[in-house]
Design a protein around this motif. Sequence first.
Motif, PDB file in Angstrom:
ATOM      1  N   LEU A   9      -1.196  -0.719  -4.370  1.00  0.00           N
ATOM      2  CA  LEU A   9      -2.409   0.095  -4.318  1.00  0.00           C
ATOM      3  C   LEU A   9      -2.009   1.476  -3.814  1.00  0.00           C
ATOM      4  O   LEU A   9      -1.600   1.634  -2.661  1.00  0.00           O
ATOM      5  CB  LEU A   9      -3.450  -0.523  -3.390  1.00  0.00           C
ATOM      6  CG  LEU A   9      -3.915  -1.938  -3.740  1.00  0.00           C
ATOM      7  CD1 LEU A   9      -4.939  -2.429  -2.724  1.00  0.00           C
ATOM      8  CD2 LEU A   9      -4.498  -1.984  -5.142  1.00  0.00           C
ATOM      9  N   VAL A  10      -2.114   2.482  -4.678  1.00  0.00           N
ATOM     10  CA  VAL A  10      -1.772   3.855  -4.313  1.00  0.00           C
ATOM     11  C   VAL A  10      -3.070   4.567  -3.936  1.00  0.00           C
ATOM     12  O   VAL A  10      -4.026   4.569  -4.703  1.00  0.00           O
ATOM     13  CB  VAL A  10      -1.059   4.588  -5.464  1.00  0.00           C
ATOM     14  CG1 VAL A  10      -0.642   5.994  -5.031  1.00  0.00           C
ATOM     15  CG2 VAL A  10       0.137   3.794  -5.962  1.00  0.00           C
ATOM     16  N   GLY A  11      -3.058   5.143  -2.740  1.00  0.00           N
ATOM     17  CA  GLY A  11      -4.265   5.776  -2.203  1.00  0.00           C
ATOM     18  C   GLY A  11      -4.805   5.007  -1.020  1.00  0.00           C
ATOM     19  O   GLY A  11      -5.915   5.248  -0.556  1.00  0.00           O
ATOM     20  N   VAL A  12      -3.987   4.068  -0.521  1.00  0.00           N
ATOM     21  CA  VAL A  12      -4.356   3.251   0.637  1.00  0.00           C
ATOM     22  C   VAL A  12      -3.202   3.347   1.632  1.00  0.00           C
ATOM     23  O   VAL A  12      -2.039   3.187   1.252  1.00  0.00           O
ATOM     24  CB  VAL A  12      -4.573   1.769   0.228  1.00  0.00           C
ATOM     25  CG1 VAL A  12      -4.952   0.925   1.430  1.00  0.00           C
ATOM     26  CG2 VAL A  12      -5.631   1.666  -0.864  1.00  0.00           C
ATOM     27  N   VAL A  48      -6.522   9.076  -4.080  1.00  0.00           N
ATOM     28  CA  VAL A  48      -5.540  10.002  -4.646  1.00  0.00           C
ATOM     29  C   VAL A  48      -6.203  10.814  -5.743  1.00  0.00           C
ATOM     30  O   VAL A  48      -7.131  10.350  -6.391  1.00  0.00           O
ATOM     31  CB  VAL A  48      -4.313   9.262  -5.236  1.00  0.00           C
ATOM     32  CG1 VAL A  48      -3.443   8.681  -4.154  1.00  0.00           C
ATOM     33  CG2 VAL A  48      -4.698   8.209  -6.238  1.00  0.00           C
ATOM     34  N   ASP A  49      -5.710  12.036  -5.902  1.00  0.00           N
ATOM     35  CA  ASP A  49      -6.111  12.841  -7.054  1.00  0.00           C
ATOM     36  C   ASP A  49      -5.224  12.392  -8.201  1.00  0.00           C
ATOM     37  O   ASP A  49      -3.997  12.452  -8.098  1.00  0.00           O
ATOM     38  CB  ASP A  49      -5.912  14.334  -6.780  1.00  0.00           C
ATOM     39  CG  ASP A  49      -6.901  14.877  -5.769  1.00  0.00           C
ATOM     40  OD1 ASP A  49      -8.051  14.386  -5.749  1.00  0.00           O
ATOM     41  OD2 ASP A  49      -6.533  15.776  -5.006  1.00  0.00           O
ATOM     42  N   ILE A  50      -5.842  11.926  -9.252  1.00  0.00           N
ATOM     43  CA  ILE A  50      -5.072  11.346 -10.348  1.00  0.00           C
ATOM     44  C   ILE A  50      -5.543  11.942 -11.666  1.00  0.00           C
ATOM     45  O   ILE A  50      -6.734  12.185 -11.851  1.00  0.00           O
ATOM     46  CB  ILE A  50      -5.193   9.795 -10.345  1.00  0.00           C
ATOM     47  CG1 ILE A  50      -4.190   9.152 -11.277  1.00  0.00           C
ATOM     48  CG2 ILE A  50      -6.582   9.341 -10.609  1.00  0.00           C
ATOM     49  CD1 ILE A  50      -2.790   9.209 -10.785  1.00  0.00           C
ATOM     50  N   ASP A  51      -4.600  12.193 -12.528  1.00  0.00           N
ATOM     51  CA  ASP A  51      -4.938  12.667 -13.865  1.00  0.00           C
ATOM     52  C   ASP A  51      -4.039  11.958 -14.868  1.00  0.00           C
ATOM     53  O   ASP A  51      -3.116  11.236 -14.493  1.00  0.00           O
ATOM     54  CB  ASP A  51      -4.820  14.189 -13.967  1.00  0.00           C
ATOM     55  CG  ASP A  51      -3.434  14.708 -13.615  1.00  0.00           C
ATOM     56  OD1 ASP A  51      -2.447  13.944 -13.705  1.00  0.00           O
ATOM     57  OD2 ASP A  51      -3.326  15.896 -13.256  1.00  0.00           O
ATOM     58  N   SER A  52      -4.310  12.174 -16.127  1.00  0.00           N
ATOM     59  CA  SER A  52      -3.544  11.482 -17.166  1.00  0.00           C
ATOM     60  C   SER A  52      -2.078  11.891 -17.143  1.00  0.00           C
ATOM     61  O   SER A  52      -1.199  11.090 -17.462  1.00  0.00           O
ATOM     62  CB  SER A  52      -4.153  11.728 -18.538  1.00  0.00           C
ATOM     63  OG  SER A  52      -4.131  13.101 -18.848  1.00  0.00           O
ATOM     64  N   PHE A 101       0.846  -1.185   0.000  1.00  0.00           N
ATOM     65  CA  PHE A 101       0.000   0.000   0.000  1.00  0.00           C
ATOM     66  C   PHE A 101       0.888   1.242   0.000  1.00  0.00           C
ATOM     67  O   PHE A 101       1.887   1.300   0.715  1.00  0.00           O
ATOM     68  CB  PHE A 101      -0.883   0.050   1.251  1.00  0.00           C
ATOM     69  CG  PHE A 101      -1.825  -1.118   1.409  1.00  0.00           C
ATOM     70  CD1 PHE A 101      -2.288  -1.845   0.326  1.00  0.00           C
ATOM     71  CD2 PHE A 101      -2.269  -1.492   2.667  1.00  0.00           C
ATOM     72  CE1 PHE A 101      -3.157  -2.911   0.486  1.00  0.00           C
ATOM     73  CE2 PHE A 101      -3.140  -2.554   2.846  1.00  0.00           C
ATOM     74  CZ  PHE A 101      -3.592  -3.260   1.756  1.00  0.00           C
ATOM     75  N   LYS A 102       0.506   2.227  -0.785  1.00  0.00           N
ATOM     76  CA  LYS A 102       1.193   3.516  -0.829  1.00  0.00           C
ATOM     77  C   LYS A 102       0.141   4.602  -0.688  1.00  0.00           C
ATOM     78  O   LYS A 102      -0.894   4.568  -1.360  1.00  0.00           O
ATOM     79  CB  LYS A 102       1.956   3.713  -2.142  1.00  0.00           C
ATOM     80  CG  LYS A 102       2.990   2.635  -2.433  1.00  0.00           C
ATOM     81  CD  LYS A 102       4.133   2.685  -1.463  1.00  0.00           C
ATOM     82  CE  LYS A 102       5.159   1.618  -1.805  1.00  0.00           C
ATOM     83  NZ  LYS A 102       6.167   1.455  -0.782  1.00  0.00           N
ATOM     84  N   LEU A 103       0.390   5.549   0.177  1.00  0.00           N
ATOM     85  CA  LEU A 103      -0.575   6.608   0.438  1.00  0.00           C
ATOM     86  C   LEU A 103      -0.747   7.544  -0.755  1.00  0.00           C
ATOM     87  O   LEU A 103      -1.851   7.969  -1.068  1.00  0.00           O
ATOM     88  CB  LEU A 103      -0.158   7.392   1.685  1.00  0.00           C
ATOM     89  CG  LEU A 103      -1.155   8.383   2.236  1.00  0.00           C
ATOM     90  CD1 LEU A 103      -2.481   7.697   2.574  1.00  0.00           C
ATOM     91  CD2 LEU A 103      -0.595   9.056   3.469  1.00  0.00           C
ATOM     92  N   SER A 104       0.373   7.850  -1.433  1.00  0.00           N
ATOM     93  CA  SER A 104       0.302   8.803  -2.540  1.00  0.00           C
ATOM     94  C   SER A 104       1.478   8.582  -3.490  1.00  0.00           C
ATOM     95  O   SER A 104       2.295   7.695  -3.281  1.00  0.00           O
ATOM     96  CB  SER A 104       0.345  10.239  -2.003  1.00  0.00           C
ATOM     97  OG  SER A 104       1.627  10.528  -1.485  1.00  0.00           O
ATOM     98  N   PHE A 105       1.558   9.429  -4.489  1.00  0.00           N
ATOM     99  CA  PHE A 105       2.671   9.397  -5.431  1.00  0.00           C
ATOM    100  C   PHE A 105       3.810  10.310  -4.985  1.00  0.00           C
ATOM    101  O   PHE A 105       4.760  10.523  -5.729  1.00  0.00           O
ATOM    102  CB  PHE A 105       2.209   9.826  -6.832  1.00  0.00           C
ATOM    103  CG  PHE A 105       1.397   8.784  -7.531  1.00  0.00           C
ATOM    104  CD1 PHE A 105       2.009   7.669  -8.080  1.00  0.00           C
ATOM    105  CD2 PHE A 105       0.024   8.908  -7.633  1.00  0.00           C
ATOM    106  CE1 PHE A 105       1.264   6.698  -8.738  1.00  0.00           C
ATOM    107  CE2 PHE A 105      -0.730   7.943  -8.286  1.00  0.00           C
ATOM    108  CZ  PHE A 105      -0.103   6.837  -8.828  1.00  0.00           C
ATOM    109  N   SER A 106       3.739  10.849  -3.772  1.00  0.00           N
ATOM    110  CA  SER A 106       4.746  11.810  -3.330  1.00  0.00           C
ATOM    111  C   SER A 106       6.147  11.207  -3.294  1.00  0.00           C
ATOM    112  O   SER A 106       7.119  11.909  -3.518  1.00  0.00           O
ATOM    113  CB  SER A 106       4.375  12.395  -1.964  1.00  0.00           C
ATOM    114  OG  SER A 106       4.353  11.374  -0.991  1.00  0.00           O
ATOM    115  N   ASP A 107       6.256   9.910  -3.004  1.00  0.00           N
ATOM    116  CA  ASP A 107       7.564   9.257  -3.024  1.00  0.00           C
ATOM    117  C   ASP A 107       7.589   8.263  -4.180  1.00  0.00           C
ATOM    118  O   ASP A 107       7.508   7.056  -3.990  1.00  0.00           O
ATOM    119  CB  ASP A 107       7.854   8.565  -1.696  1.00  0.00           C
ATOM    120  CG  ASP A 107       9.292   8.072  -1.604  1.00  0.00           C
ATOM    121  OD1 ASP A 107      10.045   8.221  -2.598  1.00  0.00           O
ATOM    122  OD2 ASP A 107       9.669   7.530  -0.556  1.00  0.00           O
TER     123      ASP A 107
END
Length: 118
Positions: free
Chosen positions: A50-53, A62-66, A24-30
């Motif tokens: 799983l990113v956002g967990v 997570v806020d995700i865009d293309s 599990f990864k909380l965000s894309f920050s790292d």
Amino acid sequence: MTIQSENVHIYEIIKHGESDTVEFKLSFSDMSDILKTICAFANHKGGIILVGVDDSGYVSGVDIDSQTLNRLENTIRETIEPRIYVDISIKAINNKNIVIIRVPEGINKPYFYRGICY
């Protein structure tokens, strides 16, 4: 697999927590940590990120865009050798988006992230 059964499958993964094939990864920050995990899964028996967990299994989303997805795909292609192909998808869980990164077991082991084998 239907969307409903896919979501049930993701709920089961979250319920059982992290393991040697689930992270599990909380965000894309790292992003570096995510890439190290992709490399490690490719060198082992594959896995799912799983990113956002968070580590306790709480779905924060997570806020995700293309642009973020393109950056992730490009960074995987540019920093992991030999090239590994992963499956990246977005799923809504409890009205929050999570990113699912499925990493297959690599067939050209060992894999290296920025020259280091994980």
